[in-house]
Enzyme design. Sequence first.
Site, PDB file in Angstrom:
ATOM      1  N   HIS A 285      -2.015   8.687   1.906  1.00  0.00           N
ATOM      2  CA  HIS A 285      -3.282   9.144   1.323  1.00  0.00           C
ATOM      3  C   HIS A 285      -4.180   7.927   0.995  1.00  0.00           C
ATOM      4  O   HIS A 285      -5.349   7.900   1.355  1.00  0.00           O
ATOM      5  CB  HIS A 285      -2.986   9.974   0.065  1.00  0.00           C
ATOM      6  CG  HIS A 285      -4.191  10.295  -0.764  1.00  0.00           C
ATOM      7  ND1 HIS A 285      -4.825  11.517  -0.734  1.00  0.00           N
ATOM      8  CD2 HIS A 285      -4.888   9.532  -1.648  1.00  0.00           C
ATOM      9  CE1 HIS A 285      -5.858  11.493  -1.566  1.00  0.00           C
ATOM     10  NE2 HIS A 285      -5.917  10.300  -2.136  1.00  0.00           N
ATOM     11  N   GLU A 286      -3.598   6.933   0.339  1.00  0.00           N
ATOM     12  CA  GLU A 286      -4.376   5.732  -0.004  1.00  0.00           C
ATOM     13  C   GLU A 286      -4.841   5.005   1.257  1.00  0.00           C
ATOM     14  O   GLU A 286      -5.943   4.460   1.307  1.00  0.00           O
ATOM     15  CB  GLU A 286      -3.566   4.779  -0.890  1.00  0.00           C
ATOM     16  CG  GLU A 286      -3.089   5.372  -2.215  1.00  0.00           C
ATOM     17  CD  GLU A 286      -4.190   6.055  -3.008  1.00  0.00           C
ATOM     18  OE1 GLU A 286      -5.351   5.594  -2.954  1.00  0.00           O
ATOM     19  OE2 GLU A 286      -3.900   7.065  -3.669  1.00  0.00           O
ATOM     20  N   HIS A 289      -8.006   6.412   2.489  1.00  0.00           N
ATOM     21  CA  HIS A 289      -9.190   5.837   1.826  1.00  0.00           C
ATOM     22  C   HIS A 289      -9.533   4.485   2.432  1.00  0.00           C
ATOM     23  O   HIS A 289     -10.694   4.165   2.667  1.00  0.00           O
ATOM     24  CB  HIS A 289      -8.894   5.604   0.337  1.00  0.00           C
ATOM     25  CG  HIS A 289      -8.870   6.858  -0.484  1.00  0.00           C
ATOM     26  ND1 HIS A 289      -9.886   7.777  -0.481  1.00  0.00           N
ATOM     27  CD2 HIS A 289      -7.950   7.327  -1.363  1.00  0.00           C
ATOM     28  CE1 HIS A 289      -9.583   8.764  -1.315  1.00  0.00           C
ATOM     29  NE2 HIS A 289      -8.413   8.512  -1.865  1.00  0.00           N
ATOM     30  N   GLU A 365     -11.486  12.583  -1.119  1.00  0.00           N
ATOM     31  CA  GLU A 365     -10.076  12.820  -1.447  1.00  0.00           C
ATOM     32  C   GLU A 365      -9.465  13.837  -0.492  1.00  0.00           C
ATOM     33  O   GLU A 365      -8.316  13.711  -0.084  1.00  0.00           O
ATOM     34  CB  GLU A 365      -9.932  13.310  -2.890  1.00  0.00           C
ATOM     35  CG  GLU A 365     -10.312  12.285  -3.941  1.00  0.00           C
ATOM     36  CD  GLU A 365      -9.464  11.025  -3.879  1.00  0.00           C
ATOM     37  OE1 GLU A 365      -8.330  11.092  -3.367  1.00  0.00           O
ATOM     38  OE2 GLU A 365      -9.939   9.977  -4.324  1.00  0.00           O
ATOM     39  N   ASP A 369      -6.305  13.270   1.917  1.00  0.00           N
ATOM     40  CA  ASP A 369      -5.163  14.188   2.000  1.00  0.00           C
ATOM     41  C   ASP A 369      -4.911  14.587   3.452  1.00  0.00           C
ATOM     42  O   ASP A 369      -3.771  14.623   3.921  1.00  0.00           O
ATOM     43  CB  ASP A 369      -5.428  15.461   1.177  1.00  0.00           C
ATOM     44  CG  ASP A 369      -5.135  15.265  -0.308  1.00  0.00           C
ATOM     45  OD1 ASP A 369      -4.508  14.232  -0.651  1.00  0.00           O
ATOM     46  OD2 ASP A 369      -5.524  16.128  -1.114  1.00  0.00           O
TER      47      ASP A 369
HETATM   48 ZN   LIG Z   1      -7.312   9.405  -3.368  1.00  0.00          ZN
END
Ligand SMILES: [Zn+2]
Length: 430
Positions: A285-286, A289, A365, A369
Site C-alpha cells: 500500500h505504501e 503511494h 488511499e 489499496d
Molecule cells: Zn496510505
Amino acid sequence: MDKEGRPLVRKWALRAVIAYFLFGAAMYVYLFFLADTAIPDMYKGTSIDPATFLNSRELMLSEEYSRIRNLMFFLATPYQWLFYYLILLFGISAMFERWAGKTAKWFPLQTIIYLFWLSLATFVVTFPLAYTSYLFSKTYNISTQHFSSWMKDQFLDFWVGYATMCVVVLVIYSMMKKFKKKWWLAVWVLSIPFSILMMFIQPVVIDPLYNDFYPLKDKQLEMKILSLADEADIPAEHVYEVDMSKKTNALNAYVTGVGSNSRIVLWDTTLERLDDEEVLFIMAHEMGHYVEKHIYKGIAGYVLLSFVGLWLTAKLMELWVRKRGKVWKVDSMTSISSLPAFLLITSILLFAASPLTNWVSRYQEMRADRYALEMTEDRDAAVRTFQDLTRAGLSQVNPPYLVKIFRYGHPTMLERIKMADEFEKQKDED
Ligand SMILES: [Zn+2]
C-alpha cells in the site's frame, strides 16, 4: 479603548462564546445520539461487520472511544478560533505587541518576541484539550506513553512550531510591508520552495527529534519487504522502521519526504503485531503511494489551494482589520498584532477546504489499496489488515457522515473491506 467600546467588546465576546458552546452541544447531540453508525443490513455477518471480528468489549469500546475522539476533534478547531478572536477583541494581541516594542526596536526581533508571547498563550490555553485527549487515549489503552515523554513531545511541538512560525510570519509581514496590495502573491511564490524544503528536511531533521528511525530489525521480514520494494524499483535504503511502541498501541505506516529523503516508514507496532502477509500488504500500500508520487501530487495540490487561500485571506483580512482594527487596538494590517486575524482566517479556510482535501486524500488511499491488492493478490491479508487496524485503533467501521468528510483522509473500513471483496470478485470473473 474608549468607554463606549467596552460594552460592545463584551457583547461580541459573549456572543462568540455562546456560539461556541451551542456548536459544541449540537455536535455532541449529533455524534452521540443522531448519527447512525450501524452496519447496513446487507453487510451483517460479512467480513465488514465488526461483530464478526471484534469481541463485545472491543465493540463497545471502539464505539465509545470513536465518539469521544470525534467530539474532541470538532471541539478543538473552533476552540482555537475562539481563542484568536478573543485575544484580538480584548486587545491582548496589541498588548503582546507593546511588550515586544518595549523590549526591542528592530522589527524582526519584535516579531520574534511577539510570537513567543502568542505561542506561549496558545500553548497554555490549548493545553487542557491536548491533555484531555492524551488522558482518553491512555484510558482506552491506545497511548502507552508516560506523562513525562508525552510532555517532552509537547515541548518539542512548541519549539518546532515556534521556530517555523518565526520564519513564516517574518516573511509574511515583510511582504505585507513591501507590497501593499500584492503581498499575498509574493508570499505564495515564496511558499513553494519553502514547503519543498520543509518536506525535504522533515524526515531527517524534524521527525528524529520525536522518535528513533532505523533499518528494519526483523531481517527475515526485511528480506521479503525489500524484494517487494525491488519489484517497484524502490531502493532498500528508503525503507525504515520507527520505534513507536513506547508511545502507542496503534498501527501505522507512511510515506514521507521528497527527493533523496523520500522514504517509507513502518511503525514497529505494525511489524510486531501483524503477520507477515499483512505487513506485506501494508508495505505494498505504501509503495502504491510512493510509485504514484502522491507526495508530489499533494504538494502541487496545496500550492494550487494556497493560491486561492492566500488571496482570500488577504481580501478578508484587509476588510476586517479596517473595520475592527480600532477596537482591537491594531493600527493596521502590517502591525504584527493583526496576526491572530490572519491565523483565524486561514484556519477557517483550511477547515472549510478539508472536505475537499480529505476527498482527494481518500482517493489516493483507495488507489494505494488497489495497487496493493494487485501487487499482493492477497484479499484475505488485506481484509485481516483492515480488521486489525480497526481493533488496534478502536475505530469505527462506518463513521458518521460529517466525521467522514471532515476527518477521514482514508476511506472508511467499510469502504476498504468492500473494495477488497469487489477486487476479489472481479479477479474471479476475469
Ligand atoms: Zn496510505
